[in-house]
Design a protein around this motif. Sequence first.
Motif, short mmCIF file in Angstrom:
data_model
loop_
_atom_site.label_atom_id
_atom_site.label_comp_id
_atom_site.label_asym_id
_atom_site.label_seq_id
_atom_site.Cartn_x
_atom_site.Cartn_y
_atom_site.Cartn_z
N ASN A 92 0.80 -1.22 0.00
CA ASN A 92 0.00 0.00 0.00
C ASN A 92 0.84 1.28 0.00
O ASN A 92 0.33 2.36 0.32
N GLY A 93 2.11 1.15 -0.31
CA GLY A 93 2.95 2.34 -0.33
C GLY A 93 2.72 3.19 -1.57
O GLY A 93 1.79 2.97 -2.35
N LYS A 94 3.58 4.17 -1.77
CA LYS A 94 3.43 5.12 -2.88
C LYS A 94 4.62 5.02 -3.83
O LYS A 94 5.72 4.65 -3.44
N VAL A 95 4.35 5.39 -5.07
CA VAL A 95 5.33 5.25 -6.15
C VAL A 95 5.76 6.63 -6.64
O VAL A 95 4.91 7.51 -6.87
N ILE A 96 7.06 6.82 -6.78
CA ILE A 96 7.60 7.95 -7.55
C ILE A 96 8.22 7.34 -8.80
O ILE A 96 9.29 6.75 -8.76
N PHE A 97 7.47 7.43 -9.90
CA PHE A 97 7.90 6.82 -11.16
C PHE A 97 8.86 7.76 -11.88
O PHE A 97 8.51 8.91 -12.18
N MET A 98 10.07 7.28 -12.18
CA MET A 98 11.06 8.06 -12.91
C MET A 98 10.92 7.78 -14.40
O MET A 98 11.20 6.67 -14.87
N ALA A 99 10.48 8.77 -15.16
CA ALA A 99 10.29 8.56 -16.60
C ALA A 99 11.60 8.42 -17.34
O ALA A 99 11.68 7.74 -18.37
N LEU A 100 12.67 9.09 -16.83
CA LEU A 100 13.97 9.09 -17.50
C LEU A 100 13.79 9.43 -18.98
O LEU A 100 13.13 10.40 -19.30
N GLY A 101 14.36 8.64 -19.89
CA GLY A 101 14.24 8.96 -21.32
C GLY A 101 13.22 8.12 -22.05
O GLY A 101 13.28 7.97 -23.27
N SER A 102 12.24 7.59 -21.32
CA SER A 102 11.32 6.60 -21.90
C SER A 102 10.18 7.19 -22.71
O SER A 102 9.59 6.49 -23.54
N MET A 103 9.82 8.44 -22.49
CA MET A 103 8.59 8.97 -23.09
C MET A 103 8.65 9.01 -24.62
O MET A 103 7.75 8.50 -25.30
N PRO A 104 9.67 9.60 -25.24
CA PRO A 104 9.70 9.63 -26.70
C PRO A 104 9.99 8.27 -27.33
O PRO A 104 9.85 8.10 -28.54
N ARG A 105 10.38 7.30 -26.51
CA ARG A 105 10.59 5.93 -26.99
C ARG A 105 9.31 5.10 -26.89
O ARG A 105 9.32 3.91 -27.16
N GLY A 106 8.22 5.72 -26.49
CA GLY A 106 6.95 5.01 -26.45
C GLY A 106 6.42 4.74 -25.06
O GLY A 106 5.40 4.05 -24.92
N ALA A 107 7.08 5.26 -24.01
CA ALA A 107 6.60 5.14 -22.62
C ALA A 107 6.24 3.70 -22.27
O ALA A 107 5.21 3.43 -21.65
N VAL A 108 7.11 2.77 -22.63
CA VAL A 108 6.80 1.35 -22.50
C VAL A 108 6.55 0.96 -21.05
O VAL A 108 5.53 0.35 -20.71
#
Length: 519
Positions: free
Chosen positions: A82-98
């Motif tokens: 039940n904890g919380k997430v800090i999602f690091m996008a890094l360089g993934s967004m223009p690669r399709g946010a897989v």
Amino acid sequence: MITILMDRHSGTEQHNSSLYTVFNDLEMILSTKFELVKLPVIQGTNAVKRMQQWIIEHAKHCDLFIGSSSWAINALRDSGWNGKVIFMALGSMPRGAVSLRNCSHNLYRDDVVWFTCAADKEIYENLFCIKDSPQIVVIPFGVHTDVFYPLDEQLMKSIRKKYNFGDSDYIMLYSGRITIEKNVHGIIEALAILVKMKFPIKLVLVGRIEDISFYEFKMLGINIKKRIESLIKKHNLNDHIVFIDWVNQNQLNELFNIANVIVNFSLHHDENYGFSQVQAMAAGKPLIGTSWGGFKDYIVDKVTGYSIGTYVSNFGIRYDMPGLVIAIIELFSNQNLRKKLGNNALHYINNTLNFGIYTDKIISLVENTFVRKDSKVNYLRFTDFGFKFHKRFSQMEDGKMMSLHPQYDGFADEDYKQLIKPYTNHDSFIKKGSKYFIAITGEIIGSYFVSTDILYQFRYKLNLKQIKILESLNRYYGTSLNFTTNEELNELTSLLQSGVIGKTSNGFENLEVTHDPIK
């Protein structure tokens, strides 16, 4: 004390790479104030089940997860965490946010999605609904100003001597990997035209040539080293280019300091930040860079450097070559301007990106996320475009829809163009007052324009009117075209959208250049 489970990308980090720096810095900051648990690398057979078992045994007590592993996030949620997430996008967004697409159903309003540039945030907003979204933050990485800083003039003279440069050598420096998407061949092209114009410029390339495929467009076995060497030989530039392999950070600061200007014309599709550029700014150097991805946030045109316009065409990304050439010439010709922009760059780093500011932002991010009110009802949802994109680039595995790295149907693929557009800053529409130029190296063969660019190779069918337009234009400066009829404007629009020609605000018609206007 807050306990954090951290995903370090340990399986892909290379020593002293940008990714290595990101996670070393983050680990150092988090470990000073919080209890830190590091996620191990779990690969191979039954990796998901083994991940779930490790989490049950070692991580269910953690309050927060920081990282980008969808496997880890899904395993945590599936275990009842039940904890919380800090999602690091890094360089993934223009690669399709897989990875983000793979765990979107397990991200809630009390979680956080962390971007390092505004362009990535815009891609996110194209893919996902903002209503009931996790909190969105844009926090660029910090710069160690105790490592990267201006050196005094006397010391710089001795450093120039150490690297076999004279006091009068004008040094244009690039630092980073040399790959097909980094567009170093574009820098070499610009150098070639400046050398023809008798500018005594030396290009220093700090980094290693790496033959990395462009997966999204099935570009494999590129042999970038051979192509770069061929380009240098073609333009007779051996005496104007110096290659320096990877160096340590102290040596890199020395090289930044002896450079007159830093250049980066990258069109790399995960250029979400650019460590070398901000490190050079910390050394008090002006930048010339493409208006692309993370660069757009800190290369402020005529303030910290020159920002070179980019746009999406049907045959790839284009940039403003005339603007680029003029930027190099203006900084070459004006020492006071170089100093002014360099001082502005240094001021920007000290007031925006220094490591102390970054540290405070990360600590606040963790503490604020921890105390946010829990809300596990709503989860991240796709926009119409995002749903279509995800459906196209996913497949069923064990009864679950799993995201795939996209492979597009060419550069004109509408899904690609919509996803990548936030990384650019221009459009391909005709505007009053624009000047036009040939947007890519190539030649007219029969009734075709044939690109000779290393990255964007294509053939484009021309009619006689379009051939006449091309013959009136130049690659390195813009020309006004006084077209008024719909037929003429349609021909111009077709050439713009194809990426055969581009538009610029830079005329520079009096530039004396002796070269073929097409090649």
